[in-house]
Design a protein around this motif. Structure first.
Motif, short mmCIF file in Angstrom:
data_model
loop_
_atom_site.label_atom_id
_atom_site.label_comp_id
_atom_site.label_asym_id
_atom_site.label_seq_id
_atom_site.Cartn_x
_atom_site.Cartn_y
_atom_site.Cartn_z
N UNK B 185 1.17 -0.99 0.04
CA UNK B 185 0.00 0.43 -0.15
C UNK B 185 1.19 1.07 0.12
N UNK B 186 0.90 2.03 -1.15
CA UNK B 186 1.82 3.18 -1.34
C UNK B 186 0.96 4.48 -1.23
N UNK B 201 -2.79 13.21 -1.52
CA UNK B 201 -2.54 11.84 -1.02
C UNK B 201 -3.27 10.77 -2.33
N UNK B 202 -1.95 10.10 -2.91
CA UNK B 202 -2.56 8.94 -3.94
C UNK B 202 -2.57 7.73 -3.51
N UNK B 203 -3.47 7.17 -3.46
CA UNK B 203 -2.97 5.40 -2.23
C UNK B 203 -3.27 4.33 -3.70
N UNK B 204 -2.48 3.68 -3.62
CA UNK B 204 -1.88 2.80 -4.69
C UNK B 204 -2.15 1.37 -4.11
N UNK B 205 -2.52 -0.26 -4.73
CA UNK B 205 -1.34 -1.20 -4.03
C UNK B 205 -0.32 -1.55 -5.36
N UNK B 206 0.62 -1.43 -4.94
CA UNK B 206 1.63 -1.66 -5.78
C UNK B 206 1.77 -3.19 -6.32
#
Lengths: 405, 523
Positions: B185-186, B201-206
């Protein structure tokens, strides 16, 4: 940016929309819903009668909804149908709206004059629908339209329900929609049977809502005879028993009740059976220039009433009963056939059948078909199976006798 | 024009570089004057055992820092502790020594320009300045009053987590982190707004997210040039693909579990400080009909409810239009008894069907808006007046027909079925367009407008993903099972949404349900 540039164009387009006006908008309060139409031939003119629904009287929001008849009947005259209809605007504030017309009643005079005018009007205009039920009447069509019918608010719809109910449960008459009538009249035989309406009882008109306030009505509208139309003209009437025979021959029996005499003693039809399933097969056969129609009918049913002797516990007795019933049905069918043959009108669809089975032969005989039809030999075979004796077995009388001994 | 803007940007960039001086007084004065002598700016000068020869200062803004932390972790150590003998305290090395030995705050940075220092103060950091140093320490001591995590206000569920995001972005990120406990989780932080410097904030799953989409999100965020961002709606309007559409192409939520679920599907979440509403992209039209509860309830019930939701959407956009079209153009289409009862209701109504419908719809919209804006205490009064006006009086007075009231109320209720508020809002506007078209052209107009709407829908994209996928493009048989109409049981939902074209589309390694052991099989 691109979007903004398109905007004036879009606005211009939007502005164009109302220019088209509201197309052919008709508010509900601008139409008069016609629930039944009557056709009479009077003084050399077509007289069209309309039964117009008064919506407030049926489901109004005002408390005084129950008073007054729910329909209003008026007539217009003209040389032709549409001409007569267009005169309606002389006497009604609303446009006549025929899409919800339930029935068309044709008076005897009009039917004898010919119904091709009516057929023409129905086939050509889109707002008159071919799903309306067609009826004949021996008197004036307008008078039938004026009658109120107990239980129902709209007489037109009630009459349609009546024939529908009869077709489903009694099968003496068939609901003849305009579509079916036209189909038959354009078919090989060009003949059709149309049920008729009559005002029975004292003949007093039931044209006021307060007359329905009583528990009994002096007269009522009922289905009576079957009118035979050949070509486009009414040629004669057959009774409702004969009509029932016609229904049996034409395989139109859905559910019916048949009275029959006991297997052992002759005449009195003291018992009855509910036919739940019936099918009729027709097979034409040619011998020389004479045609024979083999009619094979199979029926099943449940005993409703059994006032005969004989032990219904015995299969033999059940079979004998079945034969008695078959005899009764056969009698009905024969009377129907005779009545129809008398008028040389092929309302049974025999002509269609021969046309379909022997198209080559049909071409040769179609010219003299009405005569050939009347001379036809009809051989009827009926087989009846008694499925069930209902909730009891032997007749009450027999059970009583047994209990006494 | 383009060149002009570039020049302006360069100018802006040059302006930000003012080095700090080595004089403590000059620095504190500069900061104080840049804040215009604001009342809440705290500048505290003091001397400390740690550096007996020099004067120190801390600067922070009262109210946005945690006073406790400032006192315990910054002030107290600075004033009471001494530096170990081996520490270098000469010149600018002093700050390094303070940072490594004295200031006991987790995140401490150093900035050498005035602008950075000012920004740090505005962000809620505590500056530590020392005489003779050309840089300052920035100790992150954010704090101050904030709302605590509460139950969701707008997206409620019966079964499922009962907490929602708050206005603080750090809390929000932590709420998601608590669900997805993975280093994959970045979270990438951006600052947007030349005045507000809002954290985005940008959240994504690497490893799951599509890099292309991620890059596109970054690119669009970087392009935003605005003075202030007060809510995620600002960002949404900047980054959505199409401005001139009624349909939202960015999903929003206040539920951490929804964010977690879309991250697991390979989508991107965008959080904005100062609002509990989080944006999610790329999404499709059908995402707006998926409630979080669909995935918590039994799949069959969820499927049934989802189908009801689509039906409600269709009702909410079409019903008034249909009613107008049928009653003013196509009376022949109604069953006779229904037509007669409608006709009876319309007797004495003075307006044409379209006007009557518009009247009622507008009345309802006004009531609804009033209900939203009213102070809580007056709310019930509004609903009573609304119910009376809409329900009875209008009908009794013969202004509108009872049938129309039923149609409008049912439409309104259908509208509330939609789990996403913005899709509901879109359907309200579309409804008016449909009503006008139906009023002018009957079914023909209605058909044309539905057709145009569908054409418009298939032309939309959300971050490059076709809006109507997996239905268009895609085969019908696929779309039925792809979480559009049918929510498969969890053990059968082995793929992530196909329309995202992920490199790692498998969600479950295989379609296997743990076999139940029958009771009678037990020894």
């Amino acid at each position: 940016m691109k979007g903004w540039r398109l905007l004036p164009g879009l606005l211009a387009l939007l502005a164009c929309l109302p220019l088209a006006g509201c197309w052919n908008r008709v508010e509900l309060s601008d139409i008069a819903i016609v629930s039944a139409t009557g056709v009479d031939w009077k003084d050399g003119q077509w007289q069209l009668s309309y039964q117009v629904v008064i919506p407030q009287a049926i489901s109004g929001q005002s408390p005084s909804a129950d008073s007054g008849a729910a329909v209003n009947v008026f007539s217009t005259k003209g040389e032709n149908f549409r001409g007569a209809i267009s005169k309606a605007s002389l006497e009604t504030p609303r446009r006549l709206f025929f899409a919800h017309n339930q029935i068309v009643i044709i008076g005897q005079e009009a039917a004898r004059k010919g119904i091709s005018t009516l057929a023409e009007a129905y086939l050509r205009t889109p707002d008159s629908r071919e799903t309306v039920s067609v009826f004949l009447t021996k008197g004036s069509a307008r008078r039938v339209l004026e009658q109120l019918i107990p239980l129902e608010k709209i007489p037109g719809a009630a009459i349609q329900q009546m024939v529908f109910n009869e077709e489903l449960n009694g099968s003496t008459f068939q609901e003849m929609t305009m579509h079916k009538v036209l189909e038959n009249l354009l078919g090989s035989a060009q003949a059709v049977g149309i049920p008729s309406l009559a005002i029975t009882g004292t003949g007093e008109s039931l044209d006021q809502a307060d007359k329905l306030a009583r528990t009994n009505t002096p007269s009522k509208v009922r289905l009576l005879d079957l009118g035979i139309v050949s070509g486009d003209k009414l040629v004669g009437w057959i009774t409702k028993e004969e009509s029932s025979g016609v229904m049996w021959i034409t395989d139109q029996i859905k559910k019916s009740t048949v009275s029959f005499a006991c297997p052992d003693d002759g005449e009195n039809k003291v018992s009855s059976i509910r036919i739940t399933k019936a099918s009729t097969k027709l097979r034409p056969q040619r011998s020389g220039d004479k045609w024979t129609m083999h009619v094979e009918t199979r029926a099943e049913g449940t005993l409703l009433e059994y006032n005969c002797g004989g032990d219904m516990m015995q299969p033999k007795q059940v079979d004998a009963t079945g034969q008695a019933i078959a005899q009764s049905i056969k009698g009905t069918m024969e009377s129907g056939w005779k009545a129809v043959a008398k008028y040389k009108s092929d309302v049974l669809g025999f002509g269609d059948l021969i046309h379909r089975k022997h198209p080559g032969t049909w071409k040769q005989i179609k010219g003299e078909w009405p005569d050939l039809f009347a001379r036809m030999d009809v051989k009827i075979q009926v087989k009846v199976r008694v499925n069930s004796t209902g909730m009891s077995g032997n007749s009450f009388k027999k059970v009583q006798e047994k209990a006494r001994s | 024009m383009e060149r002009c803007r570039n020049a302006a940007m360069k100018k802006n960039a040059q302006k930000t570089l003012t080095p700090l001086s080595s004089s403590l007084k000059a620095n504190t004065d500069a900061i104080r004057s840049r804040f215009g002598g604001s009342f809440d700016l705290v500048v505290r000068l003091f001397r400390s055992d740690a550096a007996p020869s020099r004067e120190l200062a801390i600067i922070y803004i009262d109210g946005i820092v945690d006073a406790e932390t400032v006192n315990v972790s910054v002030m107290e150590p600075l004033m009471s502790m001494t530096l170990p003998p081996h520490a270098h305290t000469k010149g600018t090395k002093l700050l390094d020594a303070l940072r490594s030995c004295i200031v006991s705050v987790g995140s401490v940075g150093e900035s050498a320009t005035l602008e950075e220092a000012l920004q740090a103060v505005s962000d809620g950091s505590c500056l530590v300045l020392a005489e003779g140093c050309t840089s300052v320490l920035t100790a992150s001591v954010n704090g101050g009053e904030q709302r605590s995590v509460t139950i969701p206000q707008t997206q409620t569920v019966i079964r499922g987590p009962q907490y929602s995001f708050v206005e603080n972005i750090r809390t929000n990120i932590s709420l998601v982190r608590r669900i997805i406990r993975s280093s994959d989780l970045h979270v990438q932080m951006h600052k947007i707004g030349s005045q507000t410097h809002t954290d985005v904030a940008v959240l994504y799953l690497n490893g799951i997210v599509d890099e292309g989409v991620l890059k596109e999100v970054y690119r669009r965020l970087a392009d935003i040039d605005i003075d202030g961002v007060l809510e995620s709606g600002y960002i949404e309007e900047f980054i959505q693909d199409e401005t001139f559409t009624l349909f939202p192409t960015v999903l929003n939520t206040e539920r951490p579990d929804t964010v977690a679920s879309i991250l697991l599907e390979g989508r991107v979440a965008i959080m904005v400080d100062g609002t509990p509403i989080v944006l999610m992209a790329p999404i499709t039209f059908f995402s707006f009909f998926q409630s979080p509860e669909d995935y918590y309830q039994r799949f069959d019930i969820a499927t049934f409810i989802r189908v009801i939701r689509y039906a409600a959407f269709i009702v909410s956009i079409l019903l008034p239009g249909l009613y107008i079209a049928v009653t003013t153009y196509h009376q022949e289409m109604l069953p006779t008894t229904l037509l007669i009862s409608l006709a009876a209701q319309r007797e004495g109504v003075p307006f044409p069907g379209l006007v009557e419908a518009l009247l009622m719809e507008v009345t309802f919209e006004v009531l609804r808006e009033a209900g939203l804006r009213m102070p809580r205490a007056i709310g019930p009064a509004i609903s009573i007046v609304g119910a009376l006006v809409l329900g009875q009086s209008a009908v009794q007075a013969g202004i509108v027909s009872a049938g129309m009231v039923i149609v409008v109320s049912f439409t309104a209720i259908s509208n509330f079925v939609m789990p996403e508020f913005n899709m509901g809002a879109a359907s309200r506007i579309i409804r008016f367009i449909f009503m006008l078209m139906a009023g002018m052209f009957g079914f023909f107009g209605l058909f044309i407008s539905v057709l145009l709407m569908l054409v418009h829908l298939v032309s939309l994209r959300s971050f490059g993903v076709p809006y109507m996928s997996p239905m268009a493009p895609g085969s019908a048989s696929q779309s039925i099972f792809r979480d559009v109409f049918i929510r498969l049981p969890w053990w059968a939902m082995i793929f992530r949404p196909f329309e995202l074209k992920l490199r790692n589309p498998r969600r479950l390694p295989n379609r296997r349900k743990p076999a139940a052991q029958r009771h009678s099989d037990n020894p």
